[in-house]
Design a protein around this motif. Sequence first.
Motif, PDB file in Angstrom:
ATOM      1  N   GLY A  96      33.587 -23.119  39.409  1.00  0.00           N
ATOM      2  CA  GLY A  96      33.102 -24.460  39.689  1.00  0.00           C
ATOM      3  C   GLY A  96      31.861 -24.516  40.548  1.00  0.00           C
ATOM      4  N   ASP A  97      31.210 -23.369  40.783  1.00  0.00           N
ATOM      5  CA  ASP A  97      30.011 -23.351  41.614  1.00  0.00           C
ATOM      6  C   ASP A  97      28.787 -23.882  40.882  1.00  0.00           C
ATOM      7  N   ILE A  98      28.793 -23.839  39.567  1.00  0.00           N
ATOM      8  CA  ILE A  98      27.754 -24.463  38.751  1.00  0.00           C
ATOM      9  C   ILE A  98      28.449 -25.218  37.629  1.00  0.00           C
ATOM     10  N   GLN A  99      27.707 -26.085  36.960  1.00  0.00           N
ATOM     11  CA  GLN A  99      28.302 -26.891  35.894  1.00  0.00           C
ATOM     12  C   GLN A  99      27.826 -26.485  34.497  1.00  0.00           C
ATOM     13  N   ALA A 100      26.710 -25.793  34.431  1.00  0.00           N
ATOM     14  CA  ALA A 100      26.163 -25.378  33.131  1.00  0.00           C
ATOM     15  C   ALA A 100      25.276 -24.160  33.358  1.00  0.00           C
ATOM     16  N   GLY A 101      24.797 -23.588  32.262  1.00  0.00           N
ATOM     17  CA  GLY A 101      23.930 -22.429  32.362  1.00  0.00           C
ATOM     18  C   GLY A 101      23.691 -21.832  30.996  1.00  0.00           C
ATOM     19  N   TYR A 102      23.083 -20.654  30.989  1.00  0.00           N
ATOM     20  CA  TYR A 102      22.897 -19.971  29.721  1.00  0.00           C
ATOM     21  C   TYR A 102      23.852 -18.788  29.669  1.00  0.00           C
ATOM     22  N   SER A 103      24.172 -18.367  28.464  1.00  0.00           N
ATOM     23  CA  SER A 103      24.943 -17.143  28.281  1.00  0.00           C
ATOM     24  C   SER A 103      24.430 -16.428  27.051  1.00  0.00           C
ATOM     25  N   GLY A 104      24.537 -15.115  27.077  1.00  0.00           N
ATOM     26  CA  GLY A 104      24.281 -14.358  25.866  1.00  0.00           C
ATOM     27  C   GLY A 104      25.535 -14.352  25.007  1.00  0.00           C
ATOM     28  N   GLN A 120      30.015 -24.383  24.299  1.00  0.00           N
ATOM     29  CA  GLN A 120      28.646 -24.268  23.797  1.00  0.00           C
ATOM     30  C   GLN A 120      27.976 -25.636  23.686  1.00  0.00           C
ATOM     31  N   CYS A 121      26.677 -25.652  23.946  1.00  0.00           N
ATOM     32  CA  CYS A 121      25.868 -26.868  23.766  1.00  0.00           C
ATOM     33  C   CYS A 121      24.867 -26.684  22.631  1.00  0.00           C
ATOM     34  N   PHE A 122      24.098 -25.595  22.671  1.00  0.00           N
ATOM     35  CA  PHE A 122      23.174 -25.251  21.591  1.00  0.00           C
ATOM     36  C   PHE A 122      22.599 -23.873  21.870  1.00  0.00           C
ATOM     37  N   GLY A 123      22.197 -23.197  20.811  1.00  0.00           N
ATOM     38  CA  GLY A 123      21.508 -21.926  20.956  1.00  0.00           C
ATOM     39  C   GLY A 123      20.014 -22.166  21.085  1.00  0.00           C
ATOM     40  N   ALA A 161      28.397 -25.181  29.019  1.00  0.00           N
ATOM     41  CA  ALA A 161      28.764 -26.093  30.097  1.00  0.00           C
ATOM     42  C   ALA A 161      30.270 -26.090  30.278  1.00  0.00           C
ATOM     43  N   ASP A 162      30.703 -26.420  31.467  1.00  0.00           N
ATOM     44  CA  ASP A 162      32.127 -26.512  31.754  1.00  0.00           C
ATOM     45  C   ASP A 162      32.681 -27.822  31.201  1.00  0.00           C
TER      46      ASP A 162
END
Length: 339
Positions: free
Chosen positions: A85-93, A118-121, A268-269
């Motif tokens: 819960g330290d961040i709400q979104a980000g990128y991932s490989g 997932q949100c989008f690539g 995103a969470d």
Amino acid sequence: MKKAIAIFLVLTFCSMLLAGCSDAPADGSTAGGTSILNIGTGSVGGTDNTVVEAISSVVNQKTGLKTSTITTNGGTEIIYLLETGDIQAGYSGTIDLINALNGASSFDHAVDPSHMLQCFGFVTWDLPLVVLDNSGIESYEDLAGKRVGLSPVGSSTAEVLMLVLEAYGLTDSVTIENFTWNEGYTALKDGRIDAMVGSWANGDPISGLIELKATKDIRILSMSEEAAQAVAQANAGVSSGVLNSENDDSIASGEEVVAPANSGVIIADASVDEESIYQYTKAVLENLEELKGISNYFDAFEDVCMSVCVEGVPFHPGAAKALKEAGLWEDRFTVYDGV
């Protein structure tokens, strides 16, 4: 070892917060109660950092959302920070998403998909190792006993290349050194390492490579078919791509270089409300021309925004809504329903 890596990543993040990487509270709110998305990105100079920073700029200008980017060591750390819960979104490989689902590699447990919807690539990276042309190194087998530069510990790219080295039986016979992208290419240029991972984002070399090639001739190492198959079997999030002279003039006309490939996805969470992620994704889709003006990494967005995503991980409802409205949704994917 896995627990040690996890602790290291969390401690690294905490130290960055203390150093003032972001003024935003970790709970996703400001003092006035305005919603804010703390978004994790990788090291400066990487494609993901450029993309996430560009998107945040557009979202902050065009919507009522407020976003704050936080630099991390990469996809593995970002998933851990989403889970805590330290961040709400980000990128991932895509390699990280598969590892997290299976509790593999740096993950000491299987991560619930609700923490990495997932949100989008946004990109596929071709990630061959690069050496100086006068090094005498012509293949991966020649790297035995050499110093190999990789991106930071916990980054998606480092995870991919460790699979490649394992496929060649080189894990214990090379010396690994980890760098930010620009630092790694400087180390290669200066002769402090013998090879550094290269990165072609949607077919184009990243800026650090372009700067290296301005002063040094390079050779791009090609991966064997057997190694490519071994890597894909080890992690379904890793594929292989092909580079040719159109992608880089260091490749002779008519020749091809086979490279391990990993793709980048914004995640995103589930705790982030549908409307916020809808506005975030919609802002990207409606301002693509402006984003393309910021970086050519967005040039292939319509081609990769769905195609590079992982079928085993659901989409955030807000992102799915925006993608469906834009006519980009693919029915082979699922939408998170809270279960």
